[in-house]
Design an enzyme around this catalytic site. Structure first.
Site, PDB file in Angstrom:
ATOM      1  N   TRP A  21       0.724  -0.815   0.307  1.00  0.00           N
ATOM      2  CA  TRP A  21      -0.200   0.123  -0.213  1.00  0.00           C
ATOM      3  C   TRP A  21       1.040   1.221   0.316  1.00  0.00           C
ATOM      4  CZ3 TRP A  21      -3.866   1.339   4.330  1.00  0.00           C
ATOM      5  CH2 TRP A  21      -4.787   2.346   3.987  1.00  0.00           C
ATOM      6  N   ASP A  53       1.786  -8.183  -1.392  1.00  0.00           N
ATOM      7  CA  ASP A  53       0.016  -8.362  -1.373  1.00  0.00           C
ATOM      8  C   ASP A  53      -0.985  -6.445  -1.640  1.00  0.00           C
ATOM      9  OD1 ASP A  53      -2.229  -8.591   0.497  1.00  0.00           O
ATOM     10  OD2 ASP A  53      -2.050  -6.248   1.484  1.00  0.00           O
ATOM     11  N   TYR A  58      -6.514   0.750  -3.499  1.00  0.00           N
ATOM     12  CA  TYR A  58      -5.063   1.165  -2.793  1.00  0.00           C
ATOM     13  C   TYR A  58      -4.518   2.614  -3.899  1.00  0.00           C
ATOM     14  CZ  TYR A  58      -4.380  -2.056   1.000  1.00  0.00           C
ATOM     15  OH  TYR A  58      -4.521  -2.972   1.837  1.00  0.00           O
ATOM     16  N   GLN A 167      -7.407 -12.037   5.850  1.00  0.00           N
ATOM     17  CA  GLN A 167      -7.109 -10.978   6.444  1.00  0.00           C
ATOM     18  C   GLN A 167      -7.048  -9.880   7.429  1.00  0.00           C
ATOM     19  OE1 GLN A 167      -4.006  -7.211   3.988  1.00  0.00           O
ATOM     20  NE2 GLN A 167      -4.002  -9.158   3.258  1.00  0.00           N
ATOM     21  N   TYR A 195      -1.931  -7.916   8.660  1.00  0.00           N
ATOM     22  CA  TYR A 195      -1.916  -6.790   8.469  1.00  0.00           C
ATOM     23  C   TYR A 195      -1.452  -5.504   9.262  1.00  0.00           C
ATOM     24  CZ  TYR A 195      -6.580  -4.852   8.221  1.00  0.00           C
ATOM     25  OH  TYR A 195      -7.729  -4.167   8.375  1.00  0.00           O
ATOM     26  N   LYS A 206       8.638   5.144  16.688  1.00  0.00           N
ATOM     27  CA  LYS A 206       9.239   6.230  15.856  1.00  0.00           C
ATOM     28  C   LYS A 206       8.654   8.092  16.226  1.00  0.00           C
ATOM     29  CE  LYS A 206       9.076   5.567  11.805  1.00  0.00           C
ATOM     30  NZ  LYS A 206       8.508   5.191  10.122  1.00  0.00           N
ATOM     31  N   GLY A 279       4.646  -3.485   6.351  1.00  0.00           N
ATOM     32  CA  GLY A 279       4.987  -1.788   4.554  1.00  0.00           C
ATOM     33  C   GLY A 279       6.043  -1.483   4.411  1.00  0.00           C
ATOM     34  N   ARG A 281       9.108   0.380   2.959  1.00  0.00           N
ATOM     35  CA  ARG A 281       9.058   1.583   1.891  1.00  0.00           C
ATOM     36  C   ARG A 281      10.962   1.967   0.920  1.00  0.00           C
ATOM     37  NH1 ARG A 281       5.541   6.527   3.589  1.00  0.00           N
ATOM     38  NH2 ARG A 281       6.003   6.615   1.191  1.00  0.00           N
ATOM     39  N   GLN A 285      14.314  -1.044   4.989  1.00  0.00           N
ATOM     40  CA  GLN A 285      13.172  -1.484   6.008  1.00  0.00           C
ATOM     41  C   GLN A 285      12.985  -2.796   5.464  1.00  0.00           C
ATOM     42  OE1 GLN A 285      10.321   0.944   5.518  1.00  0.00           O
ATOM     43  NE2 GLN A 285      10.810   2.687   6.711  1.00  0.00           N
TER      44      GLN A 285
HETATM   45  N1  NAP Z   1      -6.655  -5.908   4.595  1.00  0.00           N
HETATM   46  C1  NAP Z   1      -6.758  -4.352   4.796  1.00  0.00           C
HETATM   47  O1  NAP Z   1      -7.859  -3.964   5.139  1.00  0.00           O
HETATM   48  C2  NAP Z   1      -5.829  -3.856   4.999  1.00  0.00           C
HETATM   49  C3  NAP Z   1      -5.272  -2.360   6.039  1.00  0.00           C
HETATM   50  C4  NAP Z   1      -4.488  -1.858   5.932  1.00  0.00           C
HETATM   51  C5  NAP Z   1      -2.869  -2.811   5.533  1.00  0.00           C
HETATM   52  N2  NAP Z   1      -3.365  -3.403   4.310  1.00  0.00           N
HETATM   53  C6  NAP Z   1      -2.214  -4.182   4.205  1.00  0.00           C
HETATM   54  O2  NAP Z   1      -1.079  -4.304   4.975  1.00  0.00           O
HETATM   55  C7  NAP Z   1       0.100  -3.916   4.413  1.00  0.00           C
HETATM   56  C8  NAP Z   1       1.287  -3.235   6.200  1.00  0.00           C
HETATM   57  O3  NAP Z   1      -0.384  -2.358   7.312  1.00  0.00           O
HETATM   58  P1  NAP Z   1       0.748  -0.440   6.281  1.00  0.00           P
HETATM   59  O4  NAP Z   1       1.313  -0.637   5.620  1.00  0.00           O
HETATM   60  O5  NAP Z   1      -0.365   0.366   6.592  1.00  0.00           O
HETATM   61  O6  NAP Z   1       1.206  -0.949   8.305  1.00  0.00           O
HETATM   62  P2  NAP Z   1       2.364  -1.084   9.147  1.00  0.00           P
HETATM   63  O7  NAP Z   1       3.041  -2.236   8.865  1.00  0.00           O
HETATM   64  O8  NAP Z   1       2.157  -1.332  10.421  1.00  0.00           O
HETATM   65  O9  NAP Z   1       3.535   0.088   9.078  1.00  0.00           O
HETATM   66  C9  NAP Z   1       3.732   1.003   7.770  1.00  0.00           C
HETATM   67  C10 NAP Z   1       4.720   1.502   7.825  1.00  0.00           C
HETATM   68  O10 NAP Z   1       5.585   1.396   9.326  1.00  0.00           O
HETATM   69  C11 NAP Z   1       6.792   2.334   8.597  1.00  0.00           C
HETATM   70  N3  NAP Z   1       7.890   0.635   8.510  1.00  0.00           N
HETATM   71  C12 NAP Z   1       7.933  -0.113   7.985  1.00  0.00           C
HETATM   72  N4  NAP Z   1       8.880  -1.295   8.375  1.00  0.00           N
HETATM   73  C13 NAP Z   1       9.864  -0.171   8.873  1.00  0.00           C
HETATM   74  C14 NAP Z   1      10.998  -0.150   9.519  1.00  0.00           C
HETATM   75  N5  NAP Z   1      12.136  -1.265   9.403  1.00  0.00           N
HETATM   76  N6  NAP Z   1      11.458   0.459  10.639  1.00  0.00           N
HETATM   77  C15 NAP Z   1      11.385   1.652  10.632  1.00  0.00           C
HETATM   78  N7  NAP Z   1       9.507   2.110   9.829  1.00  0.00           N
HETATM   79  C16 NAP Z   1       9.414   0.728   9.448  1.00  0.00           C
HETATM   80  C17 NAP Z   1       6.677   3.062   7.239  1.00  0.00           C
HETATM   81  O11 NAP Z   1       6.777   4.376   8.125  1.00  0.00           O
HETATM   82  P3  NAP Z   1       7.505   4.940   7.499  1.00  0.00           P
HETATM   83  O12 NAP Z   1       6.267   5.452   5.876  1.00  0.00           O
HETATM   84  O13 NAP Z   1       7.369   6.493   8.604  1.00  0.00           O
HETATM   85  O14 NAP Z   1       8.532   4.649   6.529  1.00  0.00           O
HETATM   86  C18 NAP Z   1       5.924   2.125   7.062  1.00  0.00           C
HETATM   87  O15 NAP Z   1       5.398   2.929   6.472  1.00  0.00           O
HETATM   88  C19 NAP Z   1      -0.007  -3.010   3.755  1.00  0.00           C
HETATM   89  O16 NAP Z   1       0.977  -2.125   3.099  1.00  0.00           O
HETATM   90  C20 NAP Z   1      -1.230  -3.603   2.931  1.00  0.00           C
HETATM   91  O17 NAP Z   1      -0.479  -4.734   1.963  1.00  0.00           O
HETATM   92  C21 NAP Z   1      -4.873  -4.121   4.839  1.00  0.00           C
END
Ligand code: NAP
Length: 332
Positions: A21, A53, A58, A167, A195, A206, A279, A281, A285
Protein backbone atom coordinates in the site's frame (compact mmCIF):
# COMPACT_ATOMS: atom_id res chain seq x y z
CA UNK A 1 12.97 -17.44 4.81
CA UNK A 2 10.47 -19.78 6.49
CA UNK A 3 7.48 -20.72 4.32
CA UNK A 4 4.06 -21.72 5.63
CA UNK A 5 0.98 -23.30 4.05
CA UNK A 6 -1.79 -20.87 3.20
CA UNK A 7 -4.83 -22.75 4.42
CA UNK A 8 -5.55 -25.66 2.09
CA UNK A 9 -4.77 -23.66 -1.04
CA UNK A 10 -1.50 -25.44 -1.80
CA UNK A 11 0.28 -22.06 -1.82
CA UNK A 12 3.34 -21.72 0.38
CA UNK A 13 3.90 -18.19 1.59
CA UNK A 14 6.92 -16.60 3.20
CA UNK A 15 6.29 -15.78 6.85
CA UNK A 16 7.05 -12.14 6.02
CA UNK A 17 5.06 -10.58 3.19
CA UNK A 18 5.43 -7.15 1.63
CA UNK A 19 2.50 -4.79 2.21
CA UNK A 20 2.51 -2.69 -0.94
CA UNK A 21 0.00 0.00 0.00
CA UNK A 22 2.65 2.63 0.92
CA UNK A 23 4.47 1.90 -2.36
CA UNK A 24 1.68 3.65 -4.25
CA UNK A 25 2.35 6.87 -2.31
CA UNK A 26 -0.22 9.64 -2.30
CA UNK A 27 -3.03 10.04 0.22
CA UNK A 28 -1.75 9.57 3.74
CA UNK A 29 1.57 8.12 2.64
CA UNK A 30 3.18 11.14 0.98
CA UNK A 31 5.61 11.04 -1.91
CA UNK A 32 7.04 7.71 -2.97
CA UNK A 33 9.45 7.47 -5.91
CA UNK A 34 8.65 4.69 -8.40
CA UNK A 35 12.33 3.74 -8.62
CA UNK A 36 12.44 3.29 -4.83
CA UNK A 37 9.28 1.16 -4.85
CA UNK A 38 10.73 -1.08 -7.56
CA UNK A 39 14.02 -1.41 -5.63
CA UNK A 40 12.03 -2.29 -2.49
CA UNK A 41 10.06 -5.04 -4.24
CA UNK A 42 13.21 -6.48 -5.85
CA UNK A 43 15.06 -6.41 -2.51
CA UNK A 44 12.14 -8.24 -0.89
CA UNK A 45 12.14 -10.94 -3.57
CA UNK A 46 15.91 -11.39 -3.35
CA UNK A 47 15.71 -11.76 0.45
CA UNK A 48 13.14 -14.55 0.27
CA UNK A 49 9.80 -12.74 0.50
CA UNK A 50 7.36 -14.25 -1.99
CA UNK A 51 4.01 -12.65 -1.04
CA UNK A 52 3.19 -9.16 -2.28
CA UNK A 53 -0.06 -7.71 -1.00
CA UNK A 54 -1.96 -4.92 -2.72
CA UNK A 55 -5.56 -3.91 -3.52
CA UNK A 56 -7.54 -2.28 -6.30
CA UNK A 57 -8.52 0.32 -3.71
CA UNK A 58 -4.97 1.38 -2.79
CA UNK A 59 -4.01 4.75 -4.23
CA UNK A 60 -6.70 4.33 -6.94
CA UNK A 61 -4.97 1.27 -8.39
CA UNK A 62 -1.49 2.79 -8.39
CA UNK A 63 -0.16 0.31 -5.83
CA UNK A 64 -1.21 -2.54 -8.17
CA UNK A 65 0.47 -0.77 -11.10
CA UNK A 66 3.73 -0.45 -9.16
CA UNK A 67 3.64 -4.15 -8.23
CA UNK A 68 2.95 -5.01 -11.88
CA UNK A 69 5.89 -2.96 -13.15
CA UNK A 70 8.30 -4.36 -10.55
CA UNK A 71 7.33 -8.01 -11.02
CA UNK A 72 6.78 -8.02 -14.81
CA UNK A 73 10.07 -9.78 -15.57
CA UNK A 74 10.09 -12.03 -12.47
CA UNK A 75 6.45 -13.02 -12.13
CA UNK A 76 7.20 -16.72 -11.59
CA UNK A 77 9.07 -15.98 -8.34
CA UNK A 78 6.23 -14.07 -6.70
CA UNK A 79 2.78 -14.68 -5.28
CA UNK A 80 0.54 -11.69 -5.91
CA UNK A 81 -2.27 -11.12 -3.44
CA UNK A 82 -4.71 -8.39 -4.33
CA UNK A 83 -8.16 -7.40 -3.11
CA UNK A 84 -11.48 -6.46 -4.60
CA UNK A 85 -13.62 -3.88 -2.82
CA UNK A 86 -16.91 -5.40 -1.54
CA UNK A 87 -19.09 -3.02 -3.58
CA UNK A 88 -17.51 -4.36 -6.76
CA UNK A 89 -18.27 -8.03 -6.09
CA UNK A 90 -21.73 -8.09 -7.63
CA UNK A 91 -21.53 -10.70 -10.43
CA UNK A 92 -22.29 -7.99 -13.00
CA UNK A 93 -19.17 -6.00 -12.08
CA UNK A 94 -16.80 -8.47 -10.42
CA UNK A 95 -15.30 -9.82 -13.64
CA UNK A 96 -14.51 -6.37 -15.02
CA UNK A 97 -12.78 -5.42 -11.76
CA UNK A 98 -10.74 -8.63 -11.79
CA UNK A 99 -9.70 -7.96 -15.40
CA UNK A 100 -8.71 -4.39 -14.51
CA UNK A 101 -6.54 -5.65 -11.65
CA UNK A 102 -4.93 -8.22 -13.98
CA UNK A 103 -4.12 -5.43 -16.46
CA UNK A 104 -2.60 -3.16 -13.80
CA UNK A 105 -0.64 -6.09 -12.39
CA UNK A 106 0.58 -7.06 -15.91
CA UNK A 107 -0.30 -10.71 -15.36
CA UNK A 108 -2.90 -13.25 -16.43
CA UNK A 109 -3.48 -14.76 -12.99
CA UNK A 110 -3.78 -13.56 -9.41
CA UNK A 111 -2.42 -15.96 -6.79
CA UNK A 112 -4.71 -14.84 -3.98
CA UNK A 113 -7.84 -12.76 -4.65
CA UNK A 114 -9.30 -11.39 -1.43
CA UNK A 115 -12.63 -9.71 -0.71
CA UNK A 116 -11.33 -6.61 1.08
CA UNK A 117 -14.22 -6.08 3.52
CA UNK A 118 -17.46 -8.04 4.12
CA UNK A 119 -20.16 -7.70 1.47
CA UNK A 120 -23.23 -5.88 2.76
CA UNK A 121 -25.33 -4.73 -0.17
CA UNK A 122 -25.77 -7.80 -2.38
CA UNK A 123 -25.71 -11.57 -2.34
CA UNK A 124 -22.65 -13.14 -0.71
CA UNK A 125 -23.52 -16.43 -2.40
CA UNK A 126 -23.56 -14.94 -5.92
CA UNK A 127 -20.30 -13.08 -5.36
CA UNK A 128 -18.46 -16.19 -4.17
CA UNK A 129 -19.97 -18.31 -6.97
CA UNK A 130 -18.46 -15.84 -9.46
CA UNK A 131 -15.13 -15.99 -7.65
CA UNK A 132 -15.22 -19.79 -7.94
CA UNK A 133 -15.88 -19.44 -11.69
CA UNK A 134 -12.81 -17.22 -12.02
CA UNK A 135 -10.81 -19.77 -10.07
CA UNK A 136 -11.98 -22.59 -12.36
CA UNK A 137 -10.90 -20.47 -15.35
CA UNK A 138 -7.40 -20.06 -13.87
CA UNK A 139 -7.63 -16.31 -13.41
CA UNK A 140 -7.25 -16.66 -9.66
CA UNK A 141 -5.46 -19.47 -7.83
CA UNK A 142 -6.92 -19.06 -4.35
CA UNK A 143 -9.78 -17.11 -2.77
CA UNK A 144 -9.32 -15.13 0.42
CA UNK A 145 -11.27 -12.74 2.59
CA UNK A 146 -10.21 -9.81 4.70
CA UNK A 147 -11.66 -8.13 7.79
CA UNK A 148 -14.35 -10.79 8.15
CA UNK A 149 -15.78 -11.41 11.61
CA UNK A 150 -17.24 -14.63 13.01
CA UNK A 151 -20.75 -14.19 11.59
CA UNK A 152 -19.46 -12.97 8.23
CA UNK A 153 -17.00 -15.88 7.94
CA UNK A 154 -19.91 -18.20 8.67
CA UNK A 155 -21.89 -16.67 5.79
CA UNK A 156 -18.96 -17.17 3.43
CA UNK A 157 -18.43 -20.78 4.57
CA UNK A 158 -22.14 -21.42 3.84
CA UNK A 159 -21.42 -20.78 0.14
CA UNK A 160 -19.11 -23.84 0.11
CA UNK A 161 -16.22 -21.79 -1.29
CA UNK A 162 -12.76 -22.98 -0.18
CA UNK A 163 -11.27 -20.01 1.67
CA UNK A 164 -7.48 -19.87 1.99
CA UNK A 165 -7.07 -16.92 4.31
CA UNK A 166 -8.57 -14.04 6.25
CA UNK A 167 -6.42 -10.89 6.29
CA UNK A 168 -6.78 -9.09 9.60
CA UNK A 169 -5.33 -6.30 11.71
CA UNK A 170 -3.26 -7.97 14.43
CA UNK A 171 -0.39 -6.69 16.50
CA UNK A 172 0.60 -6.30 20.15
CA UNK A 173 -1.58 -3.19 20.42
CA UNK A 174 -4.56 -4.65 18.48
CA UNK A 175 -5.57 -8.08 19.76
CA UNK A 176 -9.35 -8.07 19.16
CA UNK A 177 -9.27 -11.08 16.82
CA UNK A 178 -8.14 -13.33 19.67
CA UNK A 179 -11.67 -13.30 21.11
CA UNK A 180 -13.50 -15.17 18.35
CA UNK A 181 -12.12 -14.63 14.87
CA UNK A 182 -8.68 -16.21 15.30
CA UNK A 183 -10.04 -19.39 16.97
CA UNK A 184 -12.62 -19.75 14.17
CA UNK A 185 -9.92 -19.35 11.50
CA UNK A 186 -7.83 -22.04 13.19
CA UNK A 187 -10.77 -24.45 13.51
CA UNK A 188 -11.50 -24.11 9.79
CA UNK A 189 -7.90 -24.12 8.51
CA UNK A 190 -8.23 -20.57 7.23
CA UNK A 191 -4.82 -18.94 7.56
CA UNK A 192 -4.49 -15.48 9.01
CA UNK A 193 -2.51 -12.94 7.02
CA UNK A 194 -1.61 -10.19 9.44
CA UNK A 195 -1.74 -6.56 8.46
CA UNK A 196 -0.38 -3.56 10.36
CA UNK A 197 2.01 -5.77 12.31
CA UNK A 198 3.97 -2.64 13.18
CA UNK A 199 0.85 -0.57 13.88
CA UNK A 200 1.90 1.78 11.08
CA UNK A 201 5.16 2.66 12.81
CA UNK A 202 3.98 2.89 16.46
CA UNK A 203 5.63 -0.45 17.21
CA UNK A 204 8.86 0.68 15.61
CA UNK A 205 9.12 3.24 18.39
CA UNK A 206 9.31 6.21 16.08
CA UNK A 207 6.68 8.27 17.93
CA UNK A 208 7.55 9.41 21.46
CA UNK A 209 4.20 11.13 22.11
CA UNK A 210 0.73 11.19 20.59
CA UNK A 211 1.39 14.56 19.02
CA UNK A 212 4.21 13.01 16.98
CA UNK A 213 1.85 10.47 15.35
CA UNK A 214 0.70 11.75 11.92
CA UNK A 215 -3.08 12.26 11.63
CA UNK A 216 -3.41 9.48 9.03
CA UNK A 217 -1.93 7.00 11.53
CA UNK A 218 -3.97 8.30 14.47
CA UNK A 219 -7.45 7.37 13.27
CA UNK A 220 -7.93 4.04 15.05
CA UNK A 221 -9.89 3.30 18.25
CA UNK A 222 -6.59 3.45 20.13
CA UNK A 223 -6.91 7.24 19.91
CA UNK A 224 -9.68 9.46 21.26
CA UNK A 225 -12.56 10.23 18.90
CA UNK A 226 -11.93 13.92 19.57
CA UNK A 227 -8.78 13.68 17.44
CA UNK A 228 -9.16 14.92 13.87
CA UNK A 229 -9.70 12.31 11.17
CA UNK A 230 -11.26 9.64 13.40
CA UNK A 231 -14.54 7.90 12.40
CA UNK A 232 -15.37 6.20 15.71
CA UNK A 233 -17.12 7.33 18.87
CA UNK A 234 -14.86 5.97 21.60
CA UNK A 235 -12.63 7.63 24.21
CA UNK A 236 -9.60 5.71 22.95
CA UNK A 237 -6.92 4.13 25.11
CA UNK A 238 -4.04 6.53 24.65
CA UNK A 239 -2.61 6.12 28.15
CA UNK A 240 -2.69 2.33 27.87
CA UNK A 241 -1.17 2.40 24.35
CA UNK A 242 1.87 4.37 25.44
CA UNK A 243 2.24 2.34 28.65
CA UNK A 244 2.17 -0.84 26.55
CA UNK A 245 4.75 0.57 24.13
CA UNK A 246 7.03 1.45 27.07
CA UNK A 247 6.70 -2.10 28.42
CA UNK A 248 7.40 -3.65 25.00
CA UNK A 249 10.42 -1.37 24.61
CA UNK A 250 11.66 -2.54 28.02
CA UNK A 251 11.42 -6.20 26.99
CA UNK A 252 13.16 -5.44 23.67
CA UNK A 253 16.01 -3.62 25.43
CA UNK A 254 16.52 -6.53 27.81
CA UNK A 255 16.77 -8.87 24.83
CA UNK A 256 19.05 -6.45 22.97
CA UNK A 257 16.63 -6.37 20.04
CA UNK A 258 14.90 -3.50 18.21
CA UNK A 259 11.27 -3.12 19.30
CA UNK A 260 10.05 -3.79 15.74
CA UNK A 261 11.75 -7.20 15.79
CA UNK A 262 10.00 -8.14 19.00
CA UNK A 263 6.63 -6.98 17.65
CA UNK A 264 7.03 -8.92 14.41
CA UNK A 265 8.27 -12.06 16.15
CA UNK A 266 5.38 -11.99 18.64
CA UNK A 267 2.72 -11.91 15.93
CA UNK A 268 4.51 -14.43 13.66
CA UNK A 269 4.53 -16.90 16.56
CA UNK A 270 0.74 -16.81 17.10
CA UNK A 271 -0.83 -20.13 16.06
CA UNK A 272 -2.95 -19.67 12.94
CA UNK A 273 -0.81 -16.91 11.44
CA UNK A 274 0.71 -17.84 8.06
CA UNK A 275 2.09 -14.52 6.93
CA UNK A 276 2.88 -11.16 8.48
CA UNK A 277 2.75 -8.14 6.20
CA UNK A 278 5.01 -5.20 6.84
CA UNK A 279 4.61 -2.08 4.77
CA UNK A 280 8.30 -1.50 3.99
CA UNK A 281 9.05 1.52 1.76
CA UNK A 282 12.79 1.15 1.17
CA UNK A 283 15.24 -1.73 0.65
CA UNK A 284 16.73 -0.85 4.06
CA UNK A 285 13.33 -1.30 5.76
CA UNK A 286 12.91 -4.64 3.96
CA UNK A 287 16.29 -5.80 5.24
CA UNK A 288 15.36 -4.72 8.74
CA UNK A 289 12.03 -6.56 8.61
CA UNK A 290 13.60 -9.69 7.10
CA UNK A 291 16.00 -9.74 10.06
CA UNK A 292 12.98 -9.43 12.36
CA UNK A 293 11.31 -12.41 10.66
CA UNK A 294 14.09 -14.73 11.80
CA UNK A 295 13.72 -13.83 15.49
CA UNK A 296 12.19 -16.50 17.72
CA UNK A 297 10.97 -15.43 21.14
CA UNK A 298 11.10 -17.83 24.11
CA UNK A 299 7.70 -18.73 25.60
CA UNK A 300 8.31 -16.73 28.77
CA UNK A 301 8.98 -13.57 26.72
CA UNK A 302 5.78 -14.12 24.75
CA UNK A 303 3.92 -14.50 28.04
CA UNK A 304 5.41 -11.23 29.32
CA UNK A 305 4.37 -9.41 26.13
CA UNK A 306 0.86 -10.87 26.44
CA UNK A 307 0.69 -9.59 30.01
CA UNK A 308 2.09 -6.16 29.10
CA UNK A 309 -0.66 -5.60 26.53
CA UNK A 310 -3.53 -7.29 28.40
CA UNK A 311 -5.00 -4.11 29.93
CA UNK A 312 -5.08 -2.49 26.48
CA UNK A 313 -6.58 -5.63 24.91
CA UNK A 314 -9.41 -5.60 27.44
CA UNK A 315 -10.00 -1.86 27.10
CA UNK A 316 -10.28 -1.95 23.30
CA UNK A 317 -12.55 -5.00 23.47
CA UNK A 318 -13.49 -7.56 20.81
CA UNK A 319 -14.41 -5.15 17.97
CA UNK A 320 -11.99 -6.02 15.14
CA UNK A 321 -12.94 -2.87 13.21
CA UNK A 322 -10.32 -0.46 14.54
CA UNK A 323 -11.71 2.50 12.63
CA UNK A 324 -15.49 2.43 13.04
CA UNK A 325 -17.96 1.69 15.83
CA UNK A 326 -21.68 1.41 16.56
CA UNK A 327 -23.92 1.12 13.51
CA UNK A 328 -20.92 1.91 11.26
CA UNK A 329 -18.88 -1.02 12.55
CA UNK A 330 -18.06 -3.28 9.57
CA UNK A 331 -16.79 -6.46 11.27
CA UNK A 332 -19.36 -8.78 12.87
N1 NAP B 1 -6.81 -5.70 4.54
C1 NAP B 1 -6.85 -4.46 4.98
O1 NAP B 1 -7.92 -3.89 5.22
C2 NAP B 1 -5.55 -3.74 5.20
C3 NAP B 1 -5.52 -2.55 5.93
C4 NAP B 1 -4.28 -1.94 6.14
C5 NAP B 1 -3.13 -2.51 5.59
N2 NAP B 1 -3.21 -3.65 4.84
C6 NAP B 1 -2.01 -4.27 4.22
O2 NAP B 1 -1.01 -4.45 5.18
C7 NAP B 1 0.16 -3.76 4.78
C8 NAP B 1 0.88 -3.28 6.02
O3 NAP B 1 0.10 -2.30 6.69
P1 NAP B 1 0.55 -0.81 6.80
O4 NAP B 1 1.52 -0.53 5.70
O5 NAP B 1 -0.68 0.02 6.88
O6 NAP B 1 1.20 -0.77 8.26
P2 NAP B 1 2.54 -1.30 8.90
O7 NAP B 1 3.18 -2.37 8.13
O8 NAP B 1 2.22 -1.56 10.32
O9 NAP B 1 3.43 0.03 8.86
C9 NAP B 1 4.00 0.51 7.68
C10 NAP B 1 4.91 1.68 8.03
O10 NAP B 1 5.81 1.27 9.04
C11 NAP B 1 7.06 1.86 8.82
N3 NAP B 1 8.07 0.80 8.77
C12 NAP B 1 7.97 -0.42 8.22
N4 NAP B 1 9.10 -1.10 8.41
C13 NAP B 1 9.92 -0.30 9.12
C14 NAP B 1 11.22 -0.42 9.65
N5 NAP B 1 11.90 -1.54 9.51
N6 NAP B 1 11.75 0.62 10.35
C15 NAP B 1 11.06 1.75 10.50
N7 NAP B 1 9.81 1.94 10.03
C16 NAP B 1 9.26 0.92 9.35
C17 NAP B 1 7.00 2.65 7.56
O11 NAP B 1 6.78 3.98 7.99
P3 NAP B 1 7.31 5.30 7.24
O12 NAP B 1 6.32 5.54 6.17
O13 NAP B 1 7.24 6.32 8.32
O14 NAP B 1 8.67 4.98 6.74
C18 NAP B 1 5.77 2.11 6.87
O15 NAP B 1 5.09 3.07 6.09
C19 NAP B 1 -0.32 -2.70 3.80
O16 NAP B 1 0.70 -2.26 2.97
C20 NAP B 1 -1.40 -3.47 3.08
O17 NAP B 1 -0.80 -4.32 2.12
C21 NAP B 1 -4.39 -4.27 4.68
Amino acid sequence: MEKRNLGQSGLQVSVLGLGCWPLGGGWGWGDQELSQSIATIHAALDLGINLFDTAEGYNEGHSEEVVGIALADRRDRALIATKISPNNTDPATLRAHCEASLRRLQTDYIDLYQVHWPITDHSVEDAFATLQDLQAEGKIRAIGISNHGVRQMGEVFQTGTPIASNQLCYNLLSRAIETGILPMCRENNVSVIVYMALMQGLLVGKYATIDDVPEFRRRTRHFASSRSGTRHEEPGAEKEVFEAIAAIRGVAEELGLPMAHVAMAWVAARPGVACVLAGSRTPAQVEENVAAASVELPDDVIARLDAATEELRVKLGPNADYWQTGENCRVH
